[in-house]
Design a protein around this motif. Structure first.
Motif, PDB file in Angstrom:
ATOM      1  N   GLU A  59     -31.035  19.953 -11.271  1.00 45.39           N
ATOM      2  CA  GLU A  59     -32.439  20.218 -11.595  1.00 45.39           C
ATOM      3  C   GLU A  59     -33.249  20.511 -10.339  1.00 45.39           C
ATOM      4  O   GLU A  59     -34.182  21.322 -10.363  1.00 45.39           O
ATOM      5  CB  GLU A  59     -33.030  19.012 -12.338  1.00 45.39           C
ATOM      6  CG  GLU A  59     -34.492  19.175 -12.725  1.00 45.39           C
ATOM      7  CD  GLU A  59     -35.054  17.932 -13.394  1.00 45.39           C
ATOM      8  OE1 GLU A  59     -36.289  17.834 -13.515  1.00 45.39           O
ATOM      9  OE2 GLU A  59     -34.245  17.058 -13.778  1.00 45.39           O
ATOM     10  N   GLN A  60     -32.871  19.861  -9.229  1.00 40.54           N
ATOM     11  CA  GLN A  60     -33.620  20.009  -7.985  1.00 40.54           C
ATOM     12  C   GLN A  60     -33.445  21.387  -7.346  1.00 40.54           C
ATOM     13  O   GLN A  60     -34.192  21.755  -6.436  1.00 40.54           O
ATOM     14  CB  GLN A  60     -33.191  18.926  -6.993  1.00 40.54           C
ATOM     15  CG  GLN A  60     -33.465  17.514  -7.433  1.00 40.54           C
ATOM     16  CD  GLN A  60     -34.942  17.197  -7.499  1.00 40.54           C
ATOM     17  OE1 GLN A  60     -35.701  17.556  -6.616  1.00 40.54           O
ATOM     18  NE2 GLN A  60     -35.360  16.525  -8.558  1.00 40.54           N
ATOM     19  N   ILE A  67     -29.480  28.254 -11.395  1.00 36.40           N
ATOM     20  CA  ILE A  67     -29.060  27.306 -10.363  1.00 36.40           C
ATOM     21  C   ILE A  67     -28.767  28.082  -9.081  1.00 36.40           C
ATOM     22  O   ILE A  67     -27.982  29.032  -9.090  1.00 36.40           O
ATOM     23  CB  ILE A  67     -27.806  26.537 -10.811  1.00 36.40           C
ATOM     24  CG1 ILE A  67     -28.116  25.726 -12.069  1.00 36.40           C
ATOM     25  CG2 ILE A  67     -27.299  25.621  -9.687  1.00 36.40           C
ATOM     26  CD1 ILE A  67     -26.884  25.162 -12.758  1.00 36.40           C
ATOM     27  N   TYR A  68     -29.377  27.646  -7.975  1.00 37.86           N
ATOM     28  CA  TYR A  68     -29.268  28.413  -6.738  1.00 37.86           C
ATOM     29  C   TYR A  68     -28.525  27.715  -5.599  1.00 37.86           C
ATOM     30  O   TYR A  68     -28.420  28.278  -4.513  1.00 37.86           O
ATOM     31  CB  TYR A  68     -30.665  28.807  -6.240  1.00 37.86           C
ATOM     32  CG  TYR A  68     -31.281  29.920  -7.046  1.00 37.86           C
ATOM     33  CD1 TYR A  68     -30.956  31.248  -6.802  1.00 37.86           C
ATOM     34  CD2 TYR A  68     -32.181  29.644  -8.074  1.00 37.86           C
ATOM     35  CE1 TYR A  68     -31.512  32.278  -7.543  1.00 37.86           C
ATOM     36  CE2 TYR A  68     -32.743  30.663  -8.826  1.00 37.86           C
ATOM     37  CZ  TYR A  68     -32.405  31.979  -8.561  1.00 37.86           C
ATOM     38  OH  TYR A  68     -32.951  32.995  -9.308  1.00 37.86           O
ATOM     39  N   ALA A 128     -31.498  33.863  -2.386  1.00 36.98           N
ATOM     40  CA  ALA A 128     -30.260  33.154  -2.696  1.00 36.98           C
ATOM     41  C   ALA A 128     -29.590  33.725  -3.942  1.00 36.98           C
ATOM     42  O   ALA A 128     -30.222  34.391  -4.768  1.00 36.98           O
ATOM     43  CB  ALA A 128     -30.532  31.666  -2.879  1.00 36.98           C
ATOM     44  N   VAL A 129     -28.305  33.451  -4.069  1.00 37.45           N
ATOM     45  CA  VAL A 129     -27.492  33.955  -5.177  1.00 37.45           C
ATOM     46  C   VAL A 129     -27.540  32.975  -6.353  1.00 37.45           C
ATOM     47  O   VAL A 129     -27.464  31.760  -6.159  1.00 37.45           O
ATOM     48  CB  VAL A 129     -26.032  34.155  -4.714  1.00 37.45           C
ATOM     49  CG1 VAL A 129     -25.129  34.519  -5.888  1.00 37.45           C
ATOM     50  CG2 VAL A 129     -25.962  35.227  -3.633  1.00 37.45           C
ATOM     51  N   ASP A 130     -27.662  33.507  -7.547  1.00 37.54           N
ATOM     52  CA  ASP A 130     -27.617  32.695  -8.763  1.00 37.54           C
ATOM     53  C   ASP A 130     -26.189  32.176  -8.953  1.00 37.54           C
ATOM     54  O   ASP A 130     -25.244  32.948  -9.061  1.00 37.54           O
ATOM     55  CB  ASP A 130     -28.033  33.561  -9.957  1.00 37.54           C
ATOM     56  CG  ASP A 130     -27.939  32.829 -11.292  1.00 37.54           C
ATOM     57  OD1 ASP A 130     -27.729  31.597 -11.291  1.00 37.54           O
ATOM     58  OD2 ASP A 130     -28.062  33.510 -12.331  1.00 37.54           O
ATOM     59  N   LEU A 131     -26.049  30.842  -8.989  1.00 38.88           N
ATOM     60  CA  LEU A 131     -24.731  30.210  -9.102  1.00 38.88           C
ATOM     61  C   LEU A 131     -24.512  29.563 -10.464  1.00 38.88           C
ATOM     62  O   LEU A 131     -23.584  28.774 -10.638  1.00 38.88           O
ATOM     63  CB  LEU A 131     -24.578  29.155  -7.997  1.00 38.88           C
ATOM     64  CG  LEU A 131     -24.736  29.680  -6.553  1.00 38.88           C
ATOM     65  CD1 LEU A 131     -24.734  28.511  -5.568  1.00 38.88           C
ATOM     66  CD2 LEU A 131     -23.621  30.657  -6.223  1.00 38.88           C
TER      67      LEU A 131
END
Length: 462
Positions: A159-160, A167-168, A141-144
């Motif tokens: 946080e989840q 944050i993904y 996944a891409v770091d958002l």
């Protein structure tokens, strides 16, 4: 307001909800779906400088791009699809939704990810163990983290889907709308019943309903996942009886099989099944029929998302949404309003050729106008996990929130390596109902799978 220890993990969600309560004279929030938090429970959540600012407008330059988006059935609502059409009109970027049946979804997704053939966007349940083990987001996944909407989304939801500080995923979900026991007020009134505060009271009223010729509870075991809620949602009660249980489970200092309250909860759930509270067809019943079954008056209760009452009224029978009330699962004498800050989330595949376009779509969905559109046009949503939105909490929901001032996170959103084995737990509990396993066996099996996952994750606590 009293708040259980589980709320110490940055639960600004509850604070935001409590602020809303002061405005509407009641709490708001209906699983996936609530609100709560810890120390600053009576203070409004501190807003970041951009908290009330709309997301940046998408670029006006149109592109001839199609984004493939794979998701489990039930995760993509009609309102989002309508927003996707508006997004396409503005940008030229089309969203191709590929919806997979819930019981097949994770296998399909894992196959695609393992083959390095992921879609541009994929849906997945949030939760640290879920995103690391099932989706391997650091690779897939891409770091958002740099996206504007991360400054507005509820921190507990973020946080989840955060791993090693990154944050993904984007989570847009009615995190306050927990699955609660939805009951037919007319049936309760005719039999002189009141909302139970203990399991024994719940059992007694269910027996009385059964004796009247009505099946007490509609439970769709055929879906494979729903019946697990009866055990998992009262998790804050287990942690209340044994203070520090959640943290000890994560630290591998205790096991599920060690906990007498969880063992008792499963024994009570088995007793409910044995007494016939779920009816004769529970193993073939499906969630899609819940509203119809409640509308028929053949069932007095169902464990459901609070918006189910709108579906009942839409059927057009005698029962209206106002003919139903709510209470929490009273297994193990639970009186804590359990919440789940996570939910189905949106990830951008790291191998996508259209990462920037996918980010553009996420930014569009996270605009205040888009979020409010979802609330206003989706009967299953009463609020979303972003500030500054106008909720749709009903009087019955406000009464529910006032009835249970103590709140805590359900077990699958706090304890590691539970949510990834949800469907397997469903099979274990079904086996318990059928007599092929005992409550202690279910807990031991959960522990074994947790240990296996922890080893794969190289968890230092194992």
């Amino acid at each position: 307001m009293t708040v259980t220890k589980r709320l110490k993990r940055g639960w600004t969600l509850t604070a935001a909800l409590l602020t809303t309560m002061l405005v509407v004279a009641a709490c708001g929030g209906g699983s996936g779906a609530t609100t709560e938090n810890g120390g600053a429970a009576n203070e409004p959540a501190a807003a970041t400088p951009a908290a009330n600012e709309p997301a940046a407008e998408p670029s006006t330059g149109k592109k001839d791009v199609t984004l493939t988006y794979i998701a489990s059935q039930g995760w993509i609502k009609d309102a989002e699809m309508e927003l996707a059409k508006k997004f396409e009109e503005e940008t030229g970027i089309r969203i191709d939704y590929q919806i997979v049946p819930a019981d097949q979804y994770f296998n399909v997704l894992k196959t695609k990810l393992n083959a390095k053939e992921g879609p541009d966007i994929f849906g997945g349940q949030s939760g640290i163990s879920e995103v690391t083990l099932n989706y391997n987001v650091e690779q897939n996944a891409v770091d958002l983290s740099g996206e504007e909407w991360t400054q507005r989304e509820d921190p507990l939801s973020l946080e989840q889907v955060t791993v090693n500080g990154k944050i993904y995923a984007l989570t847009i979900w009615d995190t306050a709308n927990s699955f609660v026991v939805t009951y037919n007020k007319k049936i309760f009134e005719s039999l002189g019943l009141s909302v139970p505060k203990t399991y024994e009271e719940f059992k007694a009223l269910s027996l009385k309903i059964l004796e009247s010729g009505v099946t007490p509870i509609y439970e769709p075991i055929a879906d494979g996942w729903h019946h697990v809620l009866w055990f998992a949602e009262p998790g804050p009660r287990y942690d209340e009886v044994t203070p520090g249980l959640y943290d000890d489970l994560n630290a591998n200092k205790k096991k599920f099989a060690d906990d007498p309250t969880m063992l008792n909860a499963l024994a009570q759930l088995k007793e409910m099944y044995d007494l016939g509270f779920f009816g004769d067809n529970t193993f073939s019943d499906t969630g899609a029929d819940t509203a119809t079954k409640l509308a028929s008056g053949e069932f007095a209760m169902a464990l459901a998302n609070q918006s189910i009452v709108n579906d009942v009224e839409a059927i057009g029978g005698e029962l209206k949404a106002t003919d139903f009330g709510y209470f929490v699962i009273p297994i193990a004498d639970n009186q804590i309003y359990y919440i789940h800050p996570g939910g189905p989330s949106k990830f951008i595949y790291s191998g996508s050729e259209h990462i920037e376009e996918a980010k553009q779509y996420f930014a569009y969905l996270a605009k205040q106008e888009s979020l409010q559109y979802m609330i206003d046009n989706d009967p299953t949503i009463t609020n979303l996990n972003f500030p500054g939105l106008k909720d749709k909490y009903t009087p019955a929901q406000k009464e529910l929130f006032e009835m249970y001032p103590k709140k805590g996170t359900d077990i699958q959103n706090y304890v590691n390596y539970v949510n990834p084995q949800w469907m397997d737990i469903g099979k274990d509990i079904a086996a318990m109902f059928g007599g092929a396993a005992q409550p202690a066996d279910v807990l031991s099996t959960i522990d074994k799978r947790r240990a296996d996952m922890a080893q794969v994750a190289k968890d230092p606590n194992w």
